[in-house]
Design a protein around this motif. Sequence first.
Motif, PDB file in Angstrom:
ATOM      1  N   ASP A  45       0.073  -3.654   4.214  1.00 54.91           N
ATOM      2  CA  ASP A  45       0.727  -4.413   3.436  1.00 54.91           C
ATOM      3  C   ASP A  45       0.297  -5.142   2.175  1.00 54.91           C
ATOM      4  OD1 ASP A  45       3.648  -5.857   3.710  1.00 54.91           O
ATOM      5  OD2 ASP A  45       1.973  -7.527   3.576  1.00 54.91           O
ATOM      6  N   GLU A  55      -0.088  -0.656  -0.224  1.00 55.35           N
ATOM      7  CA  GLU A  55       1.157  -1.156  -1.220  1.00 55.35           C
ATOM      8  C   GLU A  55       0.685  -2.163  -2.069  1.00 55.35           C
ATOM      9  OE1 GLU A  55       4.818  -0.864   1.393  1.00 55.35           O
ATOM     10  OE2 GLU A  55       3.633  -2.583   2.220  1.00 55.35           O
ATOM     11  N   ASP A  76       5.705   0.814   7.839  1.00 57.48           N
ATOM     12  CA  ASP A  76       5.649  -0.238   6.834  1.00 57.48           C
ATOM     13  C   ASP A  76       4.972  -1.583   7.043  1.00 57.48           C
ATOM     14  OD1 ASP A  76       6.060  -0.855   4.116  1.00 57.48           O
ATOM     15  OD2 ASP A  76       8.306  -1.143   4.587  1.00 57.48           O
ATOM     16  N   ASP A  77       4.522  -2.211   6.122  1.00 51.24           N
ATOM     17  CA  ASP A  77       3.946  -3.368   6.092  1.00 51.24           C
ATOM     18  C   ASP A  77       3.057  -3.691   7.195  1.00 51.24           C
ATOM     19  OD1 ASP A  77       6.189  -3.889   4.180  1.00 51.24           O
ATOM     20  OD2 ASP A  77       7.624  -4.495   5.702  1.00 51.24           O
TER      21      ASP A  77
HETATM   22 MN    MN Z   1       5.974  -2.375   2.738  1.00 50.32          MN
END
Ligand code: MN
Length: 253
Positions: free
Chosen positions: A178, A212, A155-156
Amino acid sequence: LRLESELRQALGNGELQLYYQPKVSLRTGRIMGAEALLRWRHPARGMVSPGVFIPVAEETGLILELGNWVLEEACRQLHAWRDAGVPAPTIAVNLSGRQFDSQLPERLAELLARRGVLPEQLMLEITESLLVRGTENVIAIMNKLVAMGMALALDDFGTGYSSLAYLKKFPISTLKIDRSFVIGLPDEENDCAIARAIVTMARQLRQEIVAEGVETPEQMAFLRGLGCHQLQGFLFSPAVPAAEFEAMLREDR
Ligand code: MN
Ligand code: G
Ligand code: G
Ligand code: NA
């Protein structure tokens, strides 16, 4: 301190809820899955953002109970959808570093078996801080989870201290670019360069790439040009309650 005790109560009170934000295939436009995001409907404060209470939960250790509740609830929902004949999506759950202990694989095996959920239906989103910690123990846990059939997403990506080189060391199949690098597409040259570098290298490492925070058709077009695989963001939908996500799934199939 107030927030902590209120959060502890919320766990037992039914004040917590999982919302689901769809991940959409860039190639087909169809829903590939969703990220489960925690929501806290506080009786007096109203909606409390996870950006506020997750850090508190992490500091106090309450994140373990909270994290277990999230895993339990996601699997309960997957089972309910299967019973209702809803085409099963993959649900991604965010894991905090503290949840990543050596008992995690066994706990998940028990949970999946009890709820009758296939491991392929559960994806685990982890953050770069876990990779930086990068001990043999963390790698061993990841390998176990993957051997069980679960996929790991990073993630990110790009915000922490890890690098593309880390991806070789860990059994991660999906990389989430991200939001902070997506915001400036396609006008900010630096964001374009970063997004291009991430997608180019990640594709060569055979990673599935999810962007995202996609909010505009222009961002989508740029990400399509780069060869990104999936998109998540307000352009498609914010995180919504289970019933609403279910309606989206039915319409999509
Ligand atoms: Mn994220
Ligand atoms: O959903 P946004 O809706 O506001 O989420 C804010 C932050 O909270 C994000 O960084 C997200 O990853 C985190 N978050 C949301 N749900 C969970 C959860 O179930 N577990 C953990 N550890 N973090 C979560
Ligand atoms: O850190 P993590 O990526 O798990 O958190 C996701 C966060 O991003 C949540 O707070 C979620 O509500 C938010 N989010 C999801 N899509 C968008 C978007 O398109 N725009 C903005 N500004 N935020 C988004
Ligand atoms: Na996440």
